[in-house]
Design a protein around this motif. Sequence first.
Motif, PDB file in Angstrom:
ATOM      1  N   ARG A 174     -46.916  78.359 -64.441  1.00  0.00           N
ATOM      2  CA  ARG A 174     -45.601  78.754 -64.969  1.00  0.00           C
ATOM      3  C   ARG A 174     -45.251  80.185 -64.585  1.00  0.00           C
ATOM      4  N   ASP A 175     -46.219  81.106 -64.742  1.00  0.00           N
ATOM      5  CA  ASP A 175     -45.952  82.516 -64.442  1.00  0.00           C
ATOM      6  C   ASP A 175     -45.658  82.733 -62.962  1.00  0.00           C
ATOM      7  N   HIS A 176     -46.382  82.009 -62.115  1.00  0.00           N
ATOM      8  CA  HIS A 176     -46.131  82.143 -60.673  1.00  0.00           C
ATOM      9  C   HIS A 176     -44.747  81.603 -60.320  1.00  0.00           C
ATOM     10  N   ARG A 178     -42.146  81.618 -62.287  1.00  0.00           N
ATOM     11  CA  ARG A 178     -41.177  82.610 -62.758  1.00  0.00           C
ATOM     12  C   ARG A 178     -41.095  83.792 -61.808  1.00  0.00           C
ATOM     13  N   SER A 179     -42.265  84.291 -61.386  1.00  0.00           N
ATOM     14  CA  SER A 179     -42.279  85.479 -60.524  1.00  0.00           C
ATOM     15  C   SER A 179     -41.647  85.198 -59.165  1.00  0.00           C
ATOM     16  N   SER A 180     -41.736  83.954 -58.706  1.00  0.00           N
ATOM     17  CA  SER A 180     -41.132  83.584 -57.422  1.00  0.00           C
ATOM     18  C   SER A 180     -39.741  82.978 -57.598  1.00  0.00           C
ATOM     19  N   ARG A 181     -39.268  82.977 -58.860  1.00  0.00           N
ATOM     20  CA  ARG A 181     -37.927  82.474 -59.183  1.00  0.00           C
ATOM     21  C   ARG A 181     -37.710  81.044 -58.704  1.00  0.00           C
ATOM     22  N   ARG A 182     -38.686  80.221 -59.025  1.00  0.00           N
ATOM     23  CA  ARG A 182     -38.606  78.821 -58.645  1.00  0.00           C
ATOM     24  C   ARG A 182     -38.833  77.962 -59.873  1.00  0.00           C
TER      25      ARG A 182
END
Length: 211
Positions: A174-176, A178-182
Amino acid sequence: MSAPTASRRLILLVDDDALLLDYLSTVLRHAGYETIMAASAPEALQRVAEPDTDIALALLDINMPGMSGLDLARRLKDHTEVPFMFLSSVDDAETARQAASHGAVGFVVKPVDATRLLPAFESALARADEIRKLRHTEANLNAALAAGRETSLAVGLLMTRFQTDRNTAFEVLRDHARSSRRKINELAEQLVEAEELLNGLHGAFVSRLRR
């Protein structure tokens, strides 16, 4: 001076002893918390039901006339998400066992003084926050897994690859995302496809080596 870590969080105090309620409220307010008080279990339930009341922790006296603190704890556990700790005049193994079996996050023995109350209270509040976070993560995880097969497969792949638990695998995914805006499902689908590609290449290498 108010403790900066308290963040003015709201604490529900429940005891049929008015003097003790005032004392507990004074100690906690000086430590930086907001408090609301109830002299009985029914009054406490009314307080909890009030709109826009975000109670961080409830401190319940075990022995109260009418509905006991244990009965109140059962109601809170079954019908709300308000965490609670117990206040008791009895310090024995059986009382502690009852407190734990009802889901209490802490236990304080009377007579109460600030030097014992605050460390026990802050420890209970930290435990309550951990439980709240786990519930939130579990709810998000269940929703995400229900929404897509790829997310479920991706979580399983991460668990296997990194030898981690289900919640941690989901949080990393989930965090990845969010950080990649996907979207999490898109990232999960890419991860599954990459795993399938690697598996296919692994099979090709094995076949070549066997020739």
